[in-house]
Scaffold this motif. Structure first.
Motif, PDB file in Angstrom:
ATOM      1  N   GLU A  21      50.520  65.947  53.949  1.00 32.68           N
ATOM      2  CA  GLU A  21      50.199  65.157  52.765  1.00 32.68           C
ATOM      3  C   GLU A  21      48.924  65.644  52.084  1.00 32.68           C
ATOM      4  O   GLU A  21      48.815  65.607  50.855  1.00 32.68           O
ATOM      5  N   ASP A  28      48.611  66.621  41.083  1.00 35.22           N
ATOM      6  CA  ASP A  28      49.717  65.924  41.746  1.00 35.22           C
ATOM      7  C   ASP A  28      49.244  64.818  42.688  1.00 35.22           C
ATOM      8  O   ASP A  28      49.921  63.807  42.850  1.00 35.22           O
ATOM      9  N   THR A  31      48.802  61.859  40.520  1.00 32.80           N
ATOM     10  CA  THR A  31      50.094  61.437  39.976  1.00 32.80           C
ATOM     11  C   THR A  31      50.869  60.597  40.972  1.00 32.80           C
ATOM     12  O   THR A  31      51.452  59.560  40.616  1.00 32.80           O
ATOM     13  N   TYR A  32      50.874  61.027  42.228  1.00 31.46           N
ATOM     14  CA  TYR A  32      51.656  60.337  43.248  1.00 31.46           C
ATOM     15  C   TYR A  32      50.818  59.372  44.092  1.00 31.46           C
ATOM     16  O   TYR A  32      51.340  58.732  44.997  1.00 31.46           O
ATOM     17  N   MET A  47      50.654  56.843  50.054  1.00 29.50           N
ATOM     18  CA  MET A  47      51.285  57.356  48.845  1.00 29.50           C
ATOM     19  C   MET A  47      51.693  56.157  47.999  1.00 29.50           C
ATOM     20  O   MET A  47      52.558  55.374  48.398  1.00 29.50           O
ATOM     21  N   ASP A  50      55.643  54.794  46.453  1.00 30.76           N
ATOM     22  CA  ASP A  50      56.579  55.636  47.191  1.00 30.76           C
ATOM     23  C   ASP A  50      57.934  54.920  47.260  1.00 30.76           C
ATOM     24  O   ASP A  50      58.062  53.894  47.926  1.00 30.76           O
ATOM     25  N   ARG A 164      60.459  62.351  44.620  1.00 32.41           N
ATOM     26  CA  ARG A 164      59.141  61.989  44.101  1.00 32.41           C
ATOM     27  C   ARG A 164      58.037  62.218  45.125  1.00 32.41           C
ATOM     28  O   ARG A 164      57.966  61.539  46.147  1.00 32.41           O
ATOM     29  N   GLY A 165      57.181  63.169  44.869  1.00 29.73           N
ATOM     30  CA  GLY A 165      56.053  63.452  45.748  1.00 29.73           C
ATOM     31  C   GLY A 165      56.422  64.315  46.932  1.00 29.73           C
ATOM     32  O   GLY A 165      55.676  65.224  47.305  1.00 29.73           O
ATOM     33  N   LYS A 168      56.657  68.040  46.262  1.00 26.63           N
ATOM     34  CA  LYS A 168      55.332  68.647  46.117  1.00 26.63           C
ATOM     35  C   LYS A 168      54.691  68.892  47.480  1.00 26.63           C
ATOM     36  O   LYS A 168      54.047  69.926  47.699  1.00 26.63           O
TER      37      LYS A 168
END
Length: 282
Positions: A21, A28, A31-32, A47, A50, A164-165, A168
């Motif tokens: 993580e 990013d 963002t997340y 997060m 999430d 989502r996330g 990344k």
């Protein structure tokens, strides 16, 4: 019995999750809503928003200092301050204090899923996994840095989780020191993914998953075997991994693939869940 302590098993998982993580960079991270801290010998990971409620978790506690009400209050405060909807607290059975029921009642912590923690020595694993085979048309091998985005895009759908996330985090892990990503390919396309993390002669198997259309063709067993060989080549002597429990009437293919590769069950861990009453009532 293998000389693999509970502390080693739990801390390997904690550091693995922390690096996975933490590897995501700005913008990013913002963002997340990714954030983390080290606390009481463990790690607390968050997060925000999430959709899977998977990546906010606190783990690795009970070895450097005991699990206490004060420690758990700090964990919960971290999640409240970041408006986290739900978080998982992972405690090995041997670290749970006598007053844990009272702590749970005070802080609103409930029982979650059960995880199986497995381990083996490298020689046993190399021998046991040597017969792993792939169906015709499939190949297994490492992932290059310039393949990170392609590889990471397969991880969420293969795990059945939102991208989502997670995409990344997966992409950022390619190239991290001690991280060794692998893929199974068919006609050049990635259909299964997995990672090995190596630290101080310990190898952790992480996130082995296969796209639904490619399952049942030996991909996961081949990825386990490839990571075992890579761990041996990296000088690892011990291997650790975790997988979901297998309740009566269900079948966890990952667990059985790992057992065939020489892993043995060390213990089952009851995870614990905290749900933010402020987000639940919103």
């Amino acid at each position: 019995m293998l000389d693999i302590t509970v502390a080693l098993l739990e801390k390997a998982e904690a550091e693995e999750m922390y690096e996975f993580e933490e590897g995501v960079s700005e913008p990013d991270r913002s963002t997340y809503g990714l954030d983390s801290m080290r606390l009481g010998g463990g790690v607390v990971l968050a997060m925000r928003d999430d959709p899977s409620d998977y990546w906010s978790k606190a783990l690795g506690f009970g070895f450097d200092e005991p699990v206490t009400l004060s420690l758990m209050e700090q964990v919960i405060a971290f999640y409240r301050e970041r408006n986290i909807r739900m978080a998982t607290i992972q405690l090995a059975p041997s670290t749970i204090p006598e007053d844990w029921p009272a702590i749970c009642e005070k802080l609103g912590i409930e029982r979650g899923e059960i995880i199986r923690k497995l381990a083996t020595d490298i020689d046993t694993a190399v021998k046991a996994s040597s017969s792993a085979t792939l169906d015709d048309g499939l190949t297994v091998g490492p992932v290059a840095l310039d393949e990170a985005a392609e590889w990471a895009a397969v991880v969420p759908p293969a795990m059945g989780m939102p991208a989502r996330g997670m995409e990344k985090m997966a992409a950022a892990s390619v190239g991290l020191p001690g991280w060794h990503p692998f893929a199974v390919r068919e006609a050049g396309a990635i259909v299964a993914t997995a990672t090995l993390r190596t630290r101080q002669k310990v190898g952790s198997l992480f996130a082995g998953c296969t796209l639904p259309a490619a399952r049942g063709r030996g991909a996961q067993s081949a990825l386990i075997a490839a990571r075992i060989r890579a761990a041996r080549d990296a000088g690892c002597r011990l291997l650790v991994v975790e997988t979901f429990d297998e309740p009566a009437g269900t079948h966890n293919s990952s667990y059985h693939n790992l057992v065939r590769a020489g892993f043995t069950l060390r213990y089952s861990r009851q995870n614990w869940v905290w749900r933010n009453p402020e987000t639940l009532s919103a």
